[in-house]
Motif scaffolding. Structure first.
Motif, short mmCIF file in Angstrom:
data_model
loop_
_atom_site.label_atom_id
_atom_site.label_comp_id
_atom_site.label_asym_id
_atom_site.label_seq_id
_atom_site.Cartn_x
_atom_site.Cartn_y
_atom_site.Cartn_z
N VAL A 182 0.86 -1.19 0.00
CA VAL A 182 0.00 0.00 0.00
C VAL A 182 0.89 1.23 0.00
N ARG A 183 0.92 1.92 -1.11
CA ARG A 183 1.78 3.08 -1.25
C ARG A 183 1.00 4.37 -1.04
N THR A 184 1.66 5.33 -0.42
CA THR A 184 1.08 6.65 -0.23
C THR A 184 1.49 7.56 -1.38
N ILE A 185 0.52 8.16 -2.02
CA ILE A 185 0.80 9.19 -3.03
C ILE A 185 0.54 10.53 -2.33
N ARG A 186 1.60 11.21 -1.99
CA ARG A 186 1.54 12.38 -1.12
C ARG A 186 0.54 13.42 -1.65
N GLY A 187 -0.34 13.83 -0.77
CA GLY A 187 -1.32 14.86 -1.12
C GLY A 187 -2.51 14.35 -1.89
N VAL A 188 -2.53 13.05 -2.22
CA VAL A 188 -3.63 12.51 -3.02
C VAL A 188 -4.35 11.37 -2.29
N GLY A 189 -3.62 10.27 -2.07
CA GLY A 189 -4.27 9.11 -1.45
C GLY A 189 -3.37 7.90 -1.43
N TYR A 190 -3.95 6.75 -1.78
CA TYR A 190 -3.23 5.49 -1.67
C TYR A 190 -3.36 4.68 -2.96
N LEU A 191 -2.38 3.80 -3.15
CA LEU A 191 -2.28 3.03 -4.37
C LEU A 191 -1.82 1.62 -4.06
N LEU A 192 -2.47 0.63 -4.63
CA LEU A 192 -1.96 -0.75 -4.61
C LEU A 192 -1.36 -1.01 -5.98
#
Length: 214
Positions: free
Chosen positions: A201-211
């Motif tokens: 589960v990666r954090t995309i700073r200022g946006v949200g999350y990504l698998l």
């Protein structure tokens, strides 16, 4: 999963809402075509459960409007039970058609089918790399080892897998997971990382999350 229910019968609408909530499905229930149109102009849903005989018109008119610009899965729920009725609903763009009265278990099964098909998955077992989730028994495994997840953690993982490779905003996840706050979402994300590994589960700073896709 977020579902819009358009049903004018009070008893049936209440029963459907309770059954869907018990299945961890978030439901918005409206009883008029006008209400459904207004809601869908503001928000997107994962599926629409559509009655046809409504106080302010025919549900097929809404279905035709949606199919001019929207591929959201639609299941018709109707007392119109002739073959021609069912064929007309499908020709107008419905993904499925259930004749009233129907079993709640059948509706839930058909809802799973149309939503996973729209996400590009053809069975109840979804796999991304070594990660496998089963949408029927809400279980997960990683590299063949079972991963114990709470209902909220599974719901979060489900949304990330279903939208694999796409960034999901915090606002989207809070709405779809019925989280009380941004802090609650962060707790669920942290727990998933502990159980699956931080790279899942990666954090995309200022946006949200990504698998990420493998």
């Amino acid at each position: 999963m977020n579902v819009l229910l358009l049903e004018d019968d009070l008893a049936l609408g209440d029963a459907l809402c309770r059954a869907l909530h018990q299945a961890d499905i978030r439901v918005v229930w409206v009883r008029r075509l006008q209400e459904a149109r207004a809601f869908l102009q503001e928000k997107t849903q994962d599926a629409l459960l559509l009655d046809l005989s409504l106080p302010d018109g025919d549900g097929l008119n809404l279905l035709r409007e949606l199919r001019s610009h929207c591929s959201m899965p639609v299941i018709i729920l109707s007392a119109r039970d002739t073959l021609e009725n069912r064929l007309e609903g499908l020709r107008c763009g419905a993904d499925d058609y259930l004749v009233k009265p129907f079993a709640i278990a059948e509706l839930l099964a058909r809802l799973q089918v149309v939503t996973r098909r729209s996400s590009g998955f053809l069975s109840s077992q979804w796999q991304i790399g070594d990660l496998v989730i089963n949408t029927e028994n809400r279980s997960a495994s990683l590299a063949g080892v079972d991963v114990a997840l709470s209902p909220s953690e599974f719901s979060l993982l489900f949304e990330l897998v279903r939208k694999g490779g796409k960034v999901l905003s915090r606002e989207y996840l809070i709405t779809h997971l019925c989280c009380d706050s941004d802090n609650a979402l962060e707790v669920h994300v942290s727990n998933l990382r502990k159980k699956l590994g931080k790279d899942w589960v990666r954090t995309i700073r200022g946006v949200g999350y990504l698998l990420p896709k493998p």
